[in-house]
Enzyme design. Structure first.
Site, PDB file in Angstrom:
ATOM      1  N   CYS A 296       0.832  -1.204   0.000  1.00  0.00           N
ATOM      2  CA  CYS A 296       0.000   0.000   0.000  1.00  0.00           C
ATOM      3  C   CYS A 296       0.870   1.259   0.000  1.00  0.00           C
ATOM      4  O   CYS A 296       0.577   2.229  -0.714  1.00  0.00           O
ATOM      5  CB  CYS A 296      -0.944  -0.007   1.193  1.00  0.00           C
ATOM      6  SG  CYS A 296      -0.130  -0.131   2.800  1.00  0.00           S
ATOM      7  N   HIS A 323       1.772   5.255   9.684  1.00  0.00           N
ATOM      8  CA  HIS A 323       0.921   4.207   9.112  1.00  0.00           C
ATOM      9  C   HIS A 323      -0.069   3.707  10.154  1.00  0.00           C
ATOM     10  O   HIS A 323       0.289   3.394  11.287  1.00  0.00           O
ATOM     11  CB  HIS A 323       1.795   3.043   8.627  1.00  0.00           C
ATOM     12  CG  HIS A 323       1.098   2.083   7.712  1.00  0.00           C
ATOM     13  ND1 HIS A 323       0.066   1.276   8.129  1.00  0.00           N
ATOM     14  CD2 HIS A 323       1.286   1.806   6.397  1.00  0.00           C
ATOM     15  CE1 HIS A 323      -0.350   0.535   7.109  1.00  0.00           C
ATOM     16  NE2 HIS A 323       0.369   0.841   6.051  1.00  0.00           N
TER      17      HIS A 323
END
Length: 492
Positions: A296, A323
């Site tokens: 991602c 994150h």
């Protein structure tokens, strides 16, 4: 449309901006036209990437309002309704057509005839074939990414055809497993309720979602499955378990009857191609039976890094990501094989490593040895941010960089990957559900001489899942064309 008619559209847009009820009536008039265009021509309409499928009049109004973030002005239904009427009268083939960009393009053009403008912009689409043939898709694993992939695939089948979710493979967790799987597909604490209806046929181990029959297959070993026994053949299998990341492990899927290609939703190891759609998907060959969709974060940062490198040249850079926590971490302090990840995810910022900076070079070889990176896991369930701290070959100015990135997000062949926003009030939750790989936060940009710092938001679940589906459609030969056509980012 005459010059006078063009002025009339602009005037109506101004009136519509002041009169909510009038704009709402125009939105209501658009709904049957949107359905007609889809039903007859397999054309999906959007407003700057926001899909107008199964929408209400309020949804249409919100999509027009959203346009102000992209085009620096609010779009009016008085501008898009005439375009939609013309499109319904044209013989168009399967495609995705952006009404917002057509409206803006027409307003900026010298054309006095809307029909002539549309025929010029859509010249490759007029008279093209309407294609609804489907390629079978199998999801191996049904975690956070797997369930979002299922949602997107179901919506894409309804919108375009092209790809069709046929089966989900999991290990059975006990009695009532299929009901729990269906419930997790129906309800999501981050992304909300499933848009449609879901039912379960327990006897045949089938989940029905918006009329799509999804076979649940319970297996412990990929080589034990004969997919053709379920009527599945020549399928693309998406492995979202992360159990195998190299060619040897993933080749097990190809031993199963009915599977022709394998896509991994994690960084691939060894000689596997790591694909970031929009950047290096054109390197996929028919002989590539197993490929990776990278991570991602790699998807979030690579498109931005690529266009910055092409324009200004990157000498060196450091990528720091904040994150959101993932299912790999612990809810409360407990043993974990990874350093620091054993500490409670909802209570701590956890410093950890990321391979995303190095992985960029697998998609863009020019970055080999140029990037370092670290990650901080933070107590949010979704949406992350990457801080790109770059040393460039050329001196840059903040406004020039922002204008460039905004133009890339609007007009380039990377506009589905890169978005741009300049709002002093946005926070991470505002980007839940973003279909883009990354969103540049223009107000946070810092530039001084040859030093540039960019802040890029990304929905590490939904944005990444959309990138995965783009690869699925690419290898299935089912990627819909997007109009109006785009220019290469290097030309901006």
């Amino acid at each position: 449309m005459t010059s006078k008619g063009k002025e009339h559209v602009t005037a109506n847009a101004q009136v519509g901006h002041a009169d909510w009820n009038e704009r709402l009536e125009l939105a209501q008039e658009m709904i049957p036209l949107i359905h007609q265009l889809h039903r007859t021509n397999n054309v999906v309409t959007t407003i700057y990437g926001r899909v107008l499928s199964g929408v209400t009049d309020i949804d249409i109004m919100k999509a027009h309002r959203y346009a102000r973030r992209i085009a620096n002005r609010e779009l009016s239904t008085a501008e898009t309704l005439p375009i939609l009427k013309e499109l319904c009268d044209m013989n168009l083939g399967t495609a995705s057509i952006d009404l917002g960009r057509l409206a803006s393009g027409y307003a900026e053009s010298n054309s006095t005839s809307l029909r002539n403008y549309l025929e010029q912009e859509l010249v490759d689409l007029v008279g093209a074939a309407v294609d609804k043939e489907c390629t079978d898709v199998v999801l191996y694993g049904f975690g956070r990414i797997g369930r979002l992939l299922a949602r997107i695939l179901i919506a894409r089948e309804a919108a375009y055809g092209g790809v069709r979710l046929r089966a989900i493979v999991v290990r059975k967790k006990g009695d009532g497993d299929i009901f729990k799987r269906a419930s997790l597909l129906r309800r999501d604490s981050v992304h909300g309720a499933f848009n449609g209806t879901i039912g379960v046929d327990e006897e045949n181990e089938v989940i029905w979602a918006n009329g799509t029959k999804i076979q649940m297959i319970y297996a412990n070993d990929p080589t034990d499955i004969d997919y053709t026994s379920y009527g599945i053949d020549n399928a693309v299998l998406v492995d979202n378990t992360g159990v195998w990341r190299d060619r040897k492990g993933l080749e097990q899927h190809l031993e199963s009857k009915g599977i022709s290609r394998v896509l991994l939703t994690a960084p691939g190891k060894g000689d596997l191609k790591n694909i970031v759609y929009g950047i290096n998907h054109d390197t996929i060959e028919d002989s590539d039976k197993i490929i990776s969709a990278a991570s991602c974060t790699t998807n979030g940062i690579t498109p931005v890094l690529k266009v910055i490198n092409d324009r200004y040249g990157v000498v060196h850079g450091h990528v720091e990501t904040a994150h959101s926590f993932t299912n790999d971490q612990n809810l409360i302090d407990n043993f974990h094989k990874g350093d620091r990840r054993g500490r409670a995810a909802g209570l701590n910022m956890v410093l950890t490593e990321t391979g995303a900076a190095k992985a960029v070079s697998k998609a863009v070889p020019e970055f080999e040895g140029k990037l370092t990176g670290n990650a901080i896991r933070v107590p949010t369930p979704d949406v992350s941010m990457a801080v790109l701290n770059l040393e460039l070959e050329k001196e840059v100015e903040r406004d020039e960089v922002n204008d460039f990135l905004r133009n890339v997000s609007l007009h380039s062949d990377l506009r589905q990957q890169i978005s741009y926003i300049a709002s002093p009030e946005v926070v991470s939750s505002d980007f839940v559900g973003s279909t883009h790989a990354g969103i540049v936060d223009g107000l946070a940009t810092i530039a001084s001489g040859k030093h540039l710092v960019l802040y890029v938001w990304y929905d590490n679940e939904f944005g990444y899942s959309n990138q995965v589906i783009r690869i699925v459609e690419e290898i299935a030969g089912a990627r819909p064309r997007v109009f109006p056509t785009r220019v290469d980012a290097t030309e901006l």
